[in-house]
Enzyme design. Structure first.
Site, PDB file in Angstrom:
ATOM      1  N   GLU A   1      28.199 -41.636 -13.956  1.00 19.71           N
ATOM      2  CA  GLU A   1      27.621 -40.233 -13.382  1.00 19.71           C
ATOM      3  C   GLU A   1      26.477 -39.882 -14.239  1.00 19.71           C
ATOM      4  OE1 GLU A   1      29.495 -35.718 -12.653  1.00 19.71           O
ATOM      5  OE2 GLU A   1      30.815 -37.153 -13.630  1.00 19.71           O
TER       6      GLU A   1
ATOM      7  N   LYS B   1      25.861 -34.100  -5.769  1.00 12.23           N
ATOM      8  CA  LYS B   1      27.251 -33.446  -5.757  1.00 12.23           C
ATOM      9  C   LYS B   1      27.364 -32.388  -5.017  1.00 12.23           C
ATOM     10  CE  LYS B   1      30.642 -33.207  -9.658  1.00 12.23           C
ATOM     11  NZ  LYS B   1      31.028 -33.463 -11.071  1.00 12.23           N
TER      12      LYS B   1
ATOM     13  N   CYS C   1      32.824 -37.792  -9.254  1.00 10.33           N
ATOM     14  CA  CYS C   1      33.812 -37.366 -10.117  1.00 10.33           C
ATOM     15  C   CYS C   1      34.630 -36.385  -9.297  1.00 10.33           C
ATOM     16  CB  CYS C   1      33.078 -36.616 -11.355  1.00 10.33           C
ATOM     17  SG  CYS C   1      34.123 -35.982 -12.708  1.00 10.33           S
TER      18      CYS C   1
END
Length: 316
Positions: free
Chosen positions: A46, A137, A171
């Site tokens: 990430e 994201k 995540c």
């Protein structure tokens, strides 16, 4: 006919934070090392480019910001990249040179409407050097919302490769059941999960996703220490009470029945390499297919808005 076997590499490392060139150098170095081990698909963590600013406050409290925090933010903003842009072009040249697929977490600076917004993004680059897609994201977690904007449904990306369909979430997006379902519905075979979560409970998450989605899961985290942070940050003192190891890693590769192909790597920089047999996916879905024979569309339905959400629309 697809090649049912593919060698993959999961990179567990960190660049010098806020140092774009450090990240680029490490991408080149570790891609070359992975290729030398025969990898065809290589995953980076990430926001690897230019790093995950774990522990930093940027001088922000509810109701106030500071001049020093704004300078740290400017430094982070300056180390972000545009997609596409010079950095993706260079990474594409490496991918083409070595004939590999690359999946890399980056901090993306918006270039369409406002250059003031950053996104936590994953880019997919093919062995022809082309940018195949990206995913932003959807919901930055906790204080991450100070740094990154929200992505939309137009980047719930899954790409076709000679060895299967590759896609994933970032995540804590992986805790969003409907987001996972949207990925399963696109036939994802190799599910990438770049993360900053090094907790033991994260392992339960990725093993559950593998078993639920009947897919391979490649979880990729940074191993980061205080040494990877510039000491001249205005808020470097935020780290004073933290241990020297800020992220212990925990990258792992999981098979489609939830068992480890490669167990988690902790407390060191490294690379996980494994050969995946994609035939295992069909065998695993014999008794469970979350969006196929084990679904009940007459009872449950998911609507995904895949439209790009533009703040400005210009009528012709």
């Amino acid at each position: 006919m697809r090649n049912r076997r593919v060698k993959v590499a999961v990179v567990q490392a960190a660049p010098i934070l806020f140092d774009k060139q450090s990240a680029m150098d490490k991408i080149a170095k570790m891609t070359k090392e992975a290729v030398e081990q025969g990898a065809e698909l290589i995953i980076f963590p990430e926001v690897f480019l230019p790093g995950y600013p774990r522990g930093l406050s940027f001088g922000a409290r509810i109701g106030s910001r500071t001049a020093g925090g704004r300078k740290d933010w400017e430094r982070y903003w300056s180390s972000a990249i545009t997609v596409p842009g010079d950095e993706t072009k260079q990474i594409g040249e490496w991918a083409k040179e070595w004939g590999v697929h690359l999946v890399i977490g980056v901090v993306e600076r918006d270039q369409e409407f406002s250059t003031g917004t950053l996104f936590n993004t994953v880019i997919y680059i093919g062995p022809d050097g082309k940018l195949l897609g990206k995913h932003r994201k959807l919901v930055p977690t906790g204080s991450e919302r100070l740094l990154w904007g929200q992505g939309d449904g137009s980047t719930l990306t899954v790409i076709d490769t000679p060895f299967g369909r590759v896609g994933g979430l970032i995540c804590w997006e992986n805790y969003m059941p409907l987001a996972r379902t949207a990925m399963y519905a696109q036939g994802v075979d190799i599910y990438v999960a770049p993360t900053a979560d090094a907790r033991d409970s994260w392992q339960a998450t990725i093993r559950h996703i593998a078993c639920e989605g009947r897919c391979f899961v490649l979880s990729c985290n940074q191993f980061a220490t205080k040494e990877s942070y510039p000491a001249d940050l205005a808020y470097y003192s935020d780290l004073e009470q933290d241990p020297d190891v800020l992220s212990r890693g925990g990258s792992a590769i999981v098979g489609p029945l939830g068992d480890y192909v490669v167990e988690p790597l902790y407390d060191q920089e490294g690379m996980l390499v494994a050969t995946l047999d994609l035939s295992e996916i069909a065998r695993s879905r014999f008794d469970f297919d979350a969006v196929g024979h084990y679904s009940r569309p007459d009872v449950f339905q998911l609507i995904v808005n895949a439209t790009k959400q533009d703040i400005v629309r210009r009528n012709q």
